[in-house]
Design a protein around this motif. Sequence first.
Motif, short mmCIF file in Angstrom:
data_model
loop_
_atom_site.label_atom_id
_atom_site.label_comp_id
_atom_site.label_asym_id
_atom_site.label_seq_id
_atom_site.Cartn_x
_atom_site.Cartn_y
_atom_site.Cartn_z
N UNK A 88 -1.30 -106.27 8.03
CA UNK A 88 -0.91 -105.94 6.66
C UNK A 88 0.24 -104.95 6.61
N UNK A 89 0.23 -104.00 7.56
CA UNK A 89 1.29 -102.99 7.58
C UNK A 89 1.33 -102.35 8.97
N UNK A 142 4.38 -96.27 17.56
CA UNK A 142 4.31 -96.03 16.12
C UNK A 142 5.71 -95.99 15.49
N UNK A 143 6.63 -95.34 16.15
CA UNK A 143 8.01 -95.25 15.65
C UNK A 143 8.62 -96.65 15.54
N UNK A 144 8.40 -97.47 16.55
CA UNK A 144 8.94 -98.83 16.54
C UNK A 144 8.32 -99.67 15.43
N UNK A 145 7.01 -99.50 15.23
CA UNK A 145 6.33 -100.25 14.17
C UNK A 145 6.87 -99.86 12.79
N UNK A 146 7.04 -98.57 12.59
CA UNK A 146 7.54 -98.12 11.29
C UNK A 146 8.99 -98.52 11.06
N UNK A 147 9.70 -98.83 12.16
CA UNK A 147 11.08 -99.30 12.02
C UNK A 147 11.14 -100.80 11.75
N UNK A 148 9.94 -101.45 11.72
CA UNK A 148 9.90 -102.86 11.38
C UNK A 148 9.65 -103.82 12.53
N UNK A 149 9.47 -103.29 13.75
CA UNK A 149 9.23 -104.17 14.89
C UNK A 149 7.81 -104.73 14.85
N UNK A 150 7.61 -106.02 15.20
CA UNK A 150 6.25 -106.53 15.35
C UNK A 150 5.57 -105.83 16.53
#
Length: 569
Positions: free
Chosen positions: A53-54, A105-113
């Motif tokens: 979801x996010x 976490x940083x990569x996820x928040x930047x939009x990476x799957x």
Amino acid sequence: MIVVTDASPSASSLQPAFTGTPVVPGVAYGPAVLARGEVSAEAVAAFGDGGFADAEAALAAYDAAATAVSGGFSAKAERASGAAAEVLTASAGLATDRGLRGAVRKNLRAGSPLLEAVEHAVEQFAGVFTQMGGLMAERVTDLRDIERRLVARLVGEAEPGVPTPEAPSILLAEDLAPADTAGLDPAVVLALVTERGGPTSHTAIIARQLGIPCVVGTADVLTVEPGTMLLVDGTSGGVTVDVDPEVAGALVAADAEDREALAQWTGPGATSDGFRVKILANVADGQSARSSATGPVEGVGLFRTELCFLNRTEEPTVDEQAEIYAEVLQAFHDDRYVVVRTLDAGSDKPVAFATMPGEENPALGVRGLRLSFSNPSLLERQLDAIAAAAESTGTETWVMAPMVATVAEAREFSAAVRGRGLKSGVMVEVPSAALMAHQMLEEVDFLSIGTNDLTQYTMAADRMATDLAHLTDPWQPAVLQLVAITAEAGRQADKPVGVCGEAAADPLLACVLVGMGITSLSMAAAAAKPVGARLASITHDTCLEAAEAALAAVDPASARAAALAVLGG
């Protein structure tokens, strides 16, 4: 080296198709099995972006996978001992490392799957570790293994690992992570050959503990087709293809006979003409100490105290430490002694309550004794705990500091140890300590040479760089010269000088070390009998001759060959 009849060739006289760095002696013959532990592309494709979801939901999935992977390492560590338990515990901590999680976490928040976020985070850390070099670069193999296990958990596959051969086989791999090496069954894995790694890598250390013939740094060995019959010589480093089965059988039988003879050795350590050499064990905790104490060793030459605390976030109290140390000391209270090394934290062994975060090059940074420079009470409390454990058990206790570089450091440490009624010593790992060994011995009661780090620092070569495996070989003439200088200083001062690095576990090199003047050899308990039996088969004069021959060599291969020519098969 095996002994065969005149009519049969020795394993080393055959023409090997591949040659690597030998780390565990022995001869094995069997079909090749290849380890290729990757997650299936189909499972990765089916997983896609995970449908989270996010970013927080994706991070929660990552946390669950990391916890599971870490738990797997910890469970294996509890069933292991010694070096295997040490590296598995370290991997358990790395799997849940806060820095790695932060990068994901940083990569996820930047939009990476999620899978891409994990991949990029691991690449970032692998790059940092590689740039640091030294012992930190050794963790890259562990990090890649953790990534594969994380991805497998996320996509719903079993964690990758080595195959379980249907019949006794020769295992070939690019490299093996600690979890894979520690789980090898010597009954079905006859020998281990890797393309990467050096003689002091985790793979080599654990293989030595398990007693599996092992050759590392073997270029192109993965080009071998599965099922190809291979003869592996763990003494010369040769891997020979399609040897005549009768010849191979004779060589393996001769090696088995030699091993059986070695297994009968009961100590104490001495050459055939009665020259005494102490054979000691390296231990990490109470369990490994109790196991080692049942073997033919005269005590402990290296108790790695930091391994008791790799998973601790806060410093144990003096009483807690004393209880932990007493477990090890108690196992050797019967007129044997234990050499305790103070915290060798830092570099590839981060201890949360001791090491400094964010160092640019931890292998050359604040590690070992250097931690006490800015935090002297850390060392004071540890020495108090060691003294308390020694008093409660009655075991003779020696204490040594790691990463000592100057005479002033040795003097200050020795005063603190002797002030508590214990024998003081320092490790010779930094070349400056070897060059100043005569002056060091004016301050301390003994020296102990850590050949793993001494080799790395002398040759300025990363222990895990496969292309530099020839430089991280303890048979390097420059390293042998530094060992000889240190041993001679001990002889002149009439004080003991031991070796507690992996070099002590090499039966051939052990004879050379004794010839140089080394008075004790400390090793994984499994190596004690082969080393002790080898020494018992030759005279002290032969050791002197072998040392002279090795010291005259110009490279590791010729040093080995020269020593072997003197010592025989």
